[in-house]
Design a protein around this motif. Structure first.
Motif: not given
Lengths: 147, 382
Positions: A45-46, B125, B245-249, A96-100, A35, A37-39, B237, B123
């Motif tokens: 969390v999975r 920021w 700040p982000s969530f998975p595709v 393929g990564e995430l939505l930021v 999984l 994650s950002f940051p 999830l 965080p």
């Protein structure tokens, strides 16, 4: 006088040395389930693993949704300039990564659209009393290929 | 297990009350609820009380009477009052108490909520750079929803206009000036596509309920309102939630509202088609539209037609937020969900005055949603 710049936080994005050194967001990847994650996050969390490795994220994606910020956010926590300029905020899907979630460089909602190609950039979002510019990450509309 | 029923409701007006502490507003609401139930404070065996601003809301016993009653503080963001009601009902259902109270009270300063993001596990920021605003989420969620499901700006304005019109008929509401959809659309954009008069505001107020065992309700009232089910869910999830700040595709994941709603219907043995009147979290006009579908009351995109037809008006097929909702009442977080229950109880008793929906409503539905992705649903019936 030379303007000094600093990133708003350490380990949030790479700090470019020059114009040919583009910035990258610093995320993490779970060592167990992959999984992203950002940051960067130490815990997953999975799968609840506590092992992760650092990973630079894609610098291009598409705009998933957006809104505008037309009033000055409460301070603290906001530490932008007193003279407020509206800005836009959106989620950019990095495939393929995430939505930021990020600031967008284009503040006009009429010039933003869902699905629009976007690229990562850095913007000075405030100036401290000693003249130091504080820089954060943002996404800018990317030039679209013309057929 | 026995069933819990609501036998008394009390509502302190929502608005601004300079110089009046939140605890005093709460005590007024409790006294109204006790009088409505025909009981006195010493008869109360326990209760649950929620607040965002008051560090020790259980200090309300200092206003009501030091009877030694166990009064437990609860907090779940905007779902706080749903939690207070759920636990009060549970205490009755399990036999811990025969007579219990749920109380909510709050007193927020003007303007958008401000806090250090670290309290939400986020965080610094994120707050420094101007991303830590719940209003962003609501703007972005409805913007995406409008794009996917063909909802117009006019529909946003009609929803806000309806809730202000309903609030105008509610003597305890905060925003009592009716606004036309045109006036709503003429107000400044705060977070595109949401405008000033499409958002609720934090304010002050209190609400309380008295609950008892169903088999004892006859001692107090001829019109008990049954607590058919309560459900609380947190985010999963992959769901798009506030302050992320982000969530998975990947494939879209249902919001906690969908999860809580399904659980509540199943527990109640009641379906969305049975709901006669609903109170949905309308932090903004877009939220009411989205929550109609997330609570199973219509399909995605159907809202455009339903709102245009007036289906969600007091005289419509599915009245929503008959007391003005959050848009008309504002949001004292701890009290908001009990204000919803108060309105449903009046509607099911047939005592909502000029706001009374036609016919003989049997089933009422309430829903809360808030940070950091928590949703509470309560289903009530006669």
């Amino acid at each position: 006088m030379t303007t000094t710049r600093r990133p708003v936080a350490e380990d949030l994005f790479t700090w470019p040395a020059g114009p040919d050194d583009p910035p990258w967001l610093i995320g993490s990847e779970c060592a167990e389930c992959g999984l992203v994650s950002f940051p960067a996050a130490p815990d997953c969390v999975r799968c609840a693993s506590t092992e992760s490795k650092r990973r630079l994220l894609a610098d291009r994606g598409t705009l998933w949704t957006y809104t505008t910020q037309d009033f000055r956010p409460p301070s603290p926590p906001y530490d932008g300039p007193e003279t407020f300029e509206p800005y836009a905020v959106g989620y950019v899907e990095l495939p393929g990564e995430l939505l930021v979630e990020a600031r967008l460089t284009e503040p006009d909602p009429g010039r933003l659209r869902i699905g629009q190609p976007m690229r990562l950039t850095l913007v000075p979002y405030t100036v401290q009393d000693d003249g130091t510019e504080v820089v954060t990450f943002a996404f800018a509309p990317a030039e679209e290929e013309t057929p | 297990m026995t069933e819990a029923v609501i036998i008394g409701v009390g509502l302190h007006p929502f608005g601004r009350f300079p110089g009046k502490p939140a605890l005093d507003m709460g005590a007024d609401a409790v006294r109204l609820a006790l009088a409505d139930a025909g009981v006195t404070w010493p008869q109360v065996q326990g209760g649950y009380i929620g607040s965002y601003e008051v560090a020790n809301p259980d200090a309300i016993v200092g206003r009501l009477g030091l009877t030694g009653v166990p009064l437990r503080g609860v907090f779940n963001g905007c779902a706080t009052a749903g939690t207070a009601l759920a636990l009060a009902a549970r205490a009755v259902e399990t036999g811990e108490h025969d007579l219990t109270v749920a109380i909510g009270l709050d007193k927020h300063p003007r303007g958008a909520f401000a806090a250090d993001p670290s309290v939400a596990g986020i965080p610094s920021w994120y707050g420094q750079t101007g991303l830590f605003l719940t209003t962003h989420f609501f703007g972005m969620k409805i913007n995406r929803y409008m794009h996917e499901h063909g909802i117009s700006h006019e529909t946003l304005a009609r929803v806000a206009s309806k809730n202000f019109r309903n609030a105008a008929a509610n003597e305890k509401a905060w925003r009592r000036t009716p606004l036309t959809p045109e006036e709503v659309l003429a107000s400044p954009v705060l977070n595109y596509p949401l405008r000033q008069f499409m958002y609720c505001g934090p304010n002050e107020g209190a609400a309380a309920l008295v609950l008892c065992r169903a088999d004892q309700a006859h001692k107090y009232t001829g019109k008990p309102v049954r607590v058919r089910s309560t459900a609380l869910r947190s985010r999963r999830l992959g769901a798009f939630e506030v302050q992320s700040p982000s969530f998975p595709v990947g494939e879209p994941v249902d919001s906690p509202t969908v999860d809580a709603s399904r659980a509540a219907y199943e527990l109640a043995g009641i379906g969305p088609e049975d709901v006669d009147v609903a109170q949905l979290q309308d932090t903004d006009a877009g939220s009411e539209i989205i929550h109609m579908a997330e609570n199973g009351l219509c399909k995605d995109g159907e809202q455009e037609r339903l709102v245009a037809e007036g289906a969600t008006e007091i005289g419509g097929r599915l009245p929503v937020n008959t007391d003005g909702g959050l848009l008309g009442n504002g949001e004292p977080i701890g009290a908001s969900g009990l204000r919803q229950i108060h309105e449903i109880v009046l509607q099911l008793r047939g005592t909502a005055g000029t706001r009374q929906i036609p016919g003989t409503p049997r089933v009422g539905y309430t829903h809360l949603y808030g940070a950091p992705g928590a949703s509470a649903v309560t289903i009530l019936s006669t």
